[in-house]
Design a protein around this motif. Sequence first.
Motif, PDB file in Angstrom:
ATOM      1  N   LEU A  51       0.824  -1.209   0.000  1.00 51.99           N
ATOM      2  CA  LEU A  51       0.000   0.000   0.000  1.00 51.99           C
ATOM      3  C   LEU A  51       0.857   1.259   0.000  1.00 51.99           C
ATOM      4  CD1 LEU A  51      -2.824  -1.342   2.294  1.00 51.99           C
ATOM      5  CD2 LEU A  51      -3.022  -0.773  -0.135  1.00 51.99           C
ATOM      6  N   GLU A  52       2.012   1.224   0.636  1.00 47.14           N
ATOM      7  CA  GLU A  52       2.950   2.354   0.560  1.00 47.14           C
ATOM      8  C   GLU A  52       3.467   2.511  -0.872  1.00 47.14           C
ATOM      9  OE1 GLU A  52       3.799   4.746   2.715  1.00 47.14           O
ATOM     10  OE2 GLU A  52       2.370   3.936   4.173  1.00 47.14           O
ATOM     11  N   ASN A  53       3.716   1.403  -1.558  1.00 39.79           N
ATOM     12  CA  ASN A  53       4.157   1.461  -2.954  1.00 39.79           C
ATOM     13  C   ASN A  53       3.075   2.083  -3.832  1.00 39.79           C
ATOM     14  OD1 ASN A  53       6.473   0.174  -2.077  1.00 39.79           O
ATOM     15  ND2 ASN A  53       5.980  -1.793  -3.004  1.00 39.79           N
ATOM     16  N   ILE A  54       1.825   1.696  -3.599  1.00 42.76           N
ATOM     17  CA  ILE A  54       0.710   2.276  -4.360  1.00 42.76           C
ATOM     18  C   ILE A  54       0.626   3.771  -4.094  1.00 42.76           C
ATOM     19  CG2 ILE A  54      -1.824   2.348  -4.511  1.00 42.76           C
ATOM     20  CD1 ILE A  54      -1.731  -0.747  -4.202  1.00 42.76           C
ATOM     21  N   ALA A  55       0.710   4.167  -2.831  1.00 42.92           N
ATOM     22  CA  ALA A  55       0.654   5.592  -2.483  1.00 42.92           C
ATOM     23  C   ALA A  55       1.782   6.368  -3.166  1.00 42.92           C
ATOM     24  CB  ALA A  55       0.713   5.759  -0.966  1.00 42.92           C
ATOM     25  N   ALA A  56       2.965   5.771  -3.261  1.00 45.07           N
ATOM     26  CA  ALA A  56       4.098   6.436  -3.910  1.00 45.07           C
ATOM     27  C   ALA A  56       3.843   6.643  -5.398  1.00 45.07           C
ATOM     28  CB  ALA A  56       5.373   5.628  -3.691  1.00 45.07           C
ATOM     29  N   VAL A  57       3.298   5.639  -6.068  1.00 47.98           N
ATOM     30  CA  VAL A  57       2.991   5.786  -7.500  1.00 47.98           C
ATOM     31  C   VAL A  57       1.927   6.862  -7.684  1.00 47.98           C
ATOM     32  CG1 VAL A  57       2.052   4.648  -9.551  1.00 47.98           C
ATOM     33  CG2 VAL A  57       3.663   3.423  -8.077  1.00 47.98           C
ATOM     34  N   LEU A  58       0.897   6.841  -6.861  1.00 48.31           N
ATOM     35  CA  LEU A  58      -0.152   7.861  -6.941  1.00 48.31           C
ATOM     36  C   LEU A  58       0.425   9.254  -6.717  1.00 48.31           C
ATOM     37  CD1 LEU A  58      -2.935   6.008  -4.940  1.00 48.31           C
ATOM     38  CD2 LEU A  58      -3.003   6.547  -7.392  1.00 48.31           C
ATOM     39  N   GLY A  59       1.325   9.364  -5.747  1.00 49.07           N
ATOM     40  CA  GLY A  59       1.922  10.654  -5.431  1.00 49.07           C
ATOM     41  C   GLY A  59       2.694  11.261  -6.586  1.00 49.07           C
ATOM     42  N   LYS A  60       3.250  10.419  -7.447  1.00 52.99           N
ATOM     43  CA  LYS A  60       4.006  10.920  -8.601  1.00 52.99           C
ATOM     44  C   LYS A  60       3.133  11.701  -9.563  1.00 52.99           C
ATOM     45  CE  LYS A  60       7.610   7.428  -8.543  1.00 52.99           C
ATOM     46  NZ  LYS A  60       8.251   6.327  -9.253  1.00 52.99           N
ATOM     47  N   VAL A  61       1.820  11.473  -9.526  1.00 53.78           N
ATOM     48  CA  VAL A  61       0.911  12.197 -10.425  1.00 53.78           C
ATOM     49  C   VAL A  61      -0.010  13.133  -9.650  1.00 53.78           C
ATOM     50  CG1 VAL A  61       0.996  10.410 -12.195  1.00 53.78           C
ATOM     51  CG2 VAL A  61      -0.809  10.341 -10.481  1.00 53.78           C
ATOM     52  N   GLY A  62       0.329  13.391  -8.392  1.00 52.43           N
ATOM     53  CA  GLY A  62      -0.466  14.316  -7.593  1.00 52.43           C
ATOM     54  C   GLY A  62      -1.765  13.717  -7.084  1.00 52.43           C
ATOM     55  N   ALA A  63      -1.861  12.404  -7.052  1.00 56.26           N
ATOM     56  CA  ALA A  63      -3.069  11.729  -6.569  1.00 56.26           C
ATOM     57  C   ALA A  63      -2.784  11.121  -5.200  1.00 56.26           C
ATOM     58  CB  ALA A  63      -3.493  10.646  -7.564  1.00 56.26           C
ATOM     59  N   SER A  64      -3.834  10.609  -4.572  1.00 52.09           N
ATOM     60  CA  SER A  64      -3.693   9.991  -3.256  1.00 52.09           C
ATOM     61  C   SER A  64      -4.564   8.743  -3.175  1.00 52.09           C
ATOM     62  CB  SER A  64      -4.104  10.975  -2.158  1.00 52.09           C
ATOM     63  OG  SER A  64      -5.513  11.143  -2.149  1.00 52.09           O
ATOM     64  N   MET A  65      -4.493   8.074  -2.054  1.00 53.71           N
ATOM     65  CA  MET A  65      -5.293   6.865  -1.844  1.00 53.71           C
ATOM     66  C   MET A  65      -6.784   7.180  -1.933  1.00 53.71           C
ATOM     67  SD  MET A  65      -3.072   4.484  -1.580  1.00 53.71           S
ATOM     68  CE  MET A  65      -3.454   3.018  -0.643  1.00 53.71           C
ATOM     69  N   GLU A  66      -7.177   8.401  -1.627  1.00 54.03           N
ATOM     70  CA  GLU A  66      -8.591   8.793  -1.723  1.00 54.03           C
ATOM     71  C   GLU A  66      -9.092   8.770  -3.161  1.00 54.03           C
ATOM     72  OE1 GLU A  66      -9.067  12.524   0.245  1.00 54.03           O
ATOM     73  OE2 GLU A  66      -8.669  11.663   2.229  1.00 54.03           O
ATOM     74  N   ASP A  67      -8.193   8.793  -4.132  1.00 55.68           N
ATOM     75  CA  ASP A  67      -8.575   8.774  -5.543  1.00 55.68           C
ATOM     76  C   ASP A  67      -8.772   7.357  -6.082  1.00 55.68           C
ATOM     77  OD1 ASP A  67      -8.442  11.640  -5.966  1.00 55.68           O
ATOM     78  OD2 ASP A  67      -6.269  11.408  -5.710  1.00 55.68           O
ATOM     79  N   VAL A  68      -8.410   6.344  -5.297  1.00 52.88           N
ATOM     80  CA  VAL A  68      -8.537   4.951  -5.738  1.00 52.88           C
ATOM     81  C   VAL A  68     -10.014   4.555  -5.741  1.00 52.88           C
ATOM     82  CG1 VAL A  68      -7.939   2.549  -5.236  1.00 52.88           C
ATOM     83  CG2 VAL A  68      -6.233   4.356  -4.928  1.00 52.88           C
ATOM     84  N   VAL A  69     -10.475   4.037  -6.891  1.00 48.57           N
ATOM     85  CA  VAL A  69     -11.873   3.637  -7.016  1.00 48.57           C
ATOM     86  C   VAL A  69     -12.048   2.120  -7.096  1.00 48.57           C
ATOM     87  CG1 VAL A  69     -12.615   5.820  -8.045  1.00 48.57           C
ATOM     88  CG2 VAL A  69     -11.862   3.956  -9.541  1.00 48.57           C
ATOM     89  N   LYS A  70     -10.969   1.383  -7.389  1.00 49.70           N
ATOM     90  CA  LYS A  70     -11.066  -0.073  -7.533  1.00 49.70           C
ATOM     91  C   LYS A  70      -9.713  -0.691  -7.239  1.00 49.70           C
ATOM     92  CE  LYS A  70     -12.632  -4.115  -9.337  1.00 49.70           C
ATOM     93  NZ  LYS A  70     -11.776  -5.108  -8.727  1.00 49.70           N
ATOM     94  N   THR A  71      -9.722  -1.796  -6.513  1.00 47.44           N
ATOM     95  CA  THR A  71      -8.507  -2.581  -6.322  1.00 47.44           C
ATOM     96  C   THR A  71      -8.812  -4.038  -6.624  1.00 47.44           C
ATOM     97  OG1 THR A  71      -8.882  -2.997  -3.965  1.00 47.44           O
ATOM     98  CG2 THR A  71      -7.553  -1.059  -4.529  1.00 47.44           C
ATOM     99  N   THR A  72      -7.782  -4.734  -7.044  1.00 41.70           N
ATOM    100  CA  THR A  72      -7.833  -6.186  -7.154  1.00 41.70           C
ATOM    101  C   THR A  72      -6.690  -6.704  -6.296  1.00 41.70           C
ATOM    102  OG1 THR A  72      -8.703  -6.047  -9.394  1.00 41.70           O
ATOM    103  CG2 THR A  72      -7.797  -8.177  -8.706  1.00 41.70           C
ATOM    104  N   VAL A  73      -7.010  -7.646  -5.417  1.00 43.01           N
ATOM    105  CA  VAL A  73      -6.061  -8.156  -4.435  1.00 43.01           C
ATOM    106  C   VAL A  73      -5.843  -9.639  -4.680  1.00 43.01           C
ATOM    107  CG1 VAL A  73      -5.673  -8.557  -1.969  1.00 43.01           C
ATOM    108  CG2 VAL A  73      -6.903  -6.494  -2.732  1.00 43.01           C
ATOM    109  N   TRP A  74      -4.592 -10.048  -4.612  1.00 44.96           N
ATOM    110  CA  TRP A  74      -4.246 -11.466  -4.641  1.00 44.96           C
ATOM    111  C   TRP A  74      -3.570 -11.795  -3.323  1.00 44.96           C
ATOM    112  CZ3 TRP A  74      -3.958  -8.331  -8.839  1.00 44.96           C
ATOM    113  CH2 TRP A  74      -4.625  -8.758  -9.993  1.00 44.96           C
ATOM    114  N   LEU A  75      -4.075 -12.785  -2.638  1.00 48.39           N
ATOM    115  CA  LEU A  75      -3.458 -13.311  -1.425  1.00 48.39           C
ATOM    116  C   LEU A  75      -3.025 -14.739  -1.712  1.00 48.39           C
ATOM    117  CD1 LEU A  75      -6.090 -12.176   1.257  1.00 48.39           C
ATOM    118  CD2 LEU A  75      -3.910 -11.066   0.702  1.00 48.39           C
ATOM    119  N   THR A  76      -1.933 -15.172  -1.123  1.00 46.38           N
ATOM    120  CA  THR A  76      -1.499 -16.554  -1.339  1.00 46.38           C
ATOM    121  C   THR A  76      -2.104 -17.508  -0.319  1.00 46.38           C
ATOM    122  OG1 THR A  76       0.508 -16.211  -0.035  1.00 46.38           O
ATOM    123  CG2 THR A  76       0.663 -15.879  -2.438  1.00 46.38           C
TER     124      THR A  76
END
Length: 128
Positions: A51-76
């Motif tokens: 989730l920190e990695n996702i926040a970092a990618v979002l931050g590069k374009v001036g976005a934040s976690m609040e802008d996320v509308v959909k996630t797909t999660v894989w758990l092992t």
Amino acid sequence: MTRTVHGVHPTVPLSAAVQAGDFLFLSGQVPFGPDGRLVPGDIAVQTRQVLENIAAVLGKVGASMEDVVKTTVWLTDAADFAAFNSVYREYFPSLQPARSCVVSLLAVDARVEIEAIAHVPASSPGGA
């Protein structure tokens, strides 16, 4: 439609994120630390890193976690679901994105992978 690539992976053919219109599509993130190595630890530690990695990618374009509308999660491991949710809730405390969750093996030796779609209007500071 305008497409803008934000960061290309150094060893595999994928982009960190691609902006298409008002949406930013993030490639699946696994728990790699800043040094490029897999962060060891339980599901909570690895989920937090993803989730920190996702926040970092979002931050590069001036976005934040609040802008996320959909996630797909894989758990092992399905047994990790409750602990995963506990950390996930910290990053999405009020507006949880739509989400799918799958239990399967991953291409790397990690416990979790998450991809995300964010709404980042082109007229916003980080938009294309």
